[in-house]
Design a protein around this motif. Sequence first.
Motif, short mmCIF file in Angstrom:
data_model
loop_
_atom_site.label_atom_id
_atom_site.label_comp_id
_atom_site.label_asym_id
_atom_site.label_seq_id
_atom_site.Cartn_x
_atom_site.Cartn_y
_atom_site.Cartn_z
N UNK A 83 15.25 0.68 -43.35
CA UNK A 83 15.12 0.25 -42.06
C UNK A 83 14.72 1.13 -41.12
N UNK A 84 15.46 2.30 -41.30
CA UNK A 84 15.20 3.54 -39.90
C UNK A 84 13.70 4.22 -40.24
N UNK A 85 12.91 4.11 -40.88
CA UNK A 85 11.83 4.46 -41.46
C UNK A 85 10.84 3.72 -41.11
N UNK A 86 10.92 2.46 -41.26
CA UNK A 86 9.72 1.33 -41.14
C UNK A 86 8.90 1.33 -39.80
N UNK A 128 9.54 -7.58 -40.53
CA UNK A 128 8.46 -7.58 -39.59
C UNK A 128 7.94 -6.03 -39.19
N UNK A 129 8.40 -5.16 -39.61
CA UNK A 129 8.09 -3.56 -39.23
C UNK A 129 7.25 -3.28 -40.55
N UNK A 130 7.17 -3.89 -41.50
CA UNK A 130 6.26 -3.61 -42.41
C UNK A 130 4.75 -4.46 -42.70
N UNK A 166 2.25 3.43 -43.70
CA UNK A 166 1.99 2.72 -44.98
C UNK A 166 3.10 3.02 -45.94
N UNK A 167 3.11 2.43 -47.17
CA UNK A 167 4.13 2.57 -47.77
C UNK A 167 3.75 2.88 -49.40
N UNK A 168 4.51 3.43 -50.12
CA UNK A 168 4.14 3.41 -51.58
C UNK A 168 5.65 2.94 -52.22
N UNK A 169 5.62 1.68 -52.95
CA UNK A 169 6.67 1.19 -53.45
C UNK A 169 6.72 1.45 -54.82
N UNK A 170 7.53 2.22 -55.44
CA UNK A 170 7.58 2.63 -57.00
C UNK A 170 8.61 1.63 -57.64
#
Length: 81
Positions: free
Chosen positions: A37-40, A72-74, A45-49
């Motif tokens: 949550x501290x990085x959102x 909501x931050x995503x 953008x995101x890479x979810x592995x």
Amino acid sequence: KDTSPTVGFEPHDIKFLKKSLTIYDLGGSVRVRDIWKHYLAESSGFVFVVDSSNKSRLSENKLAFHSFIENEKVSGKPILL
């Protein structure tokens, strides 16, 4: 076999074509997910592995991913799964 999971987080700074990019490799274990949550908010953008070799954790990964995308931050940001 020789790859170990990320414990905590590991930042990586990359420079490409005069641009700087910081990538945070955040661990996915239950204990570590609270730091996500501290990085959102500041992420673009995101890479979810998902480790699909560990079939016993696929349902856990599904729940974690759904929880992640509901934040909501995503919302509205690109995600590579």
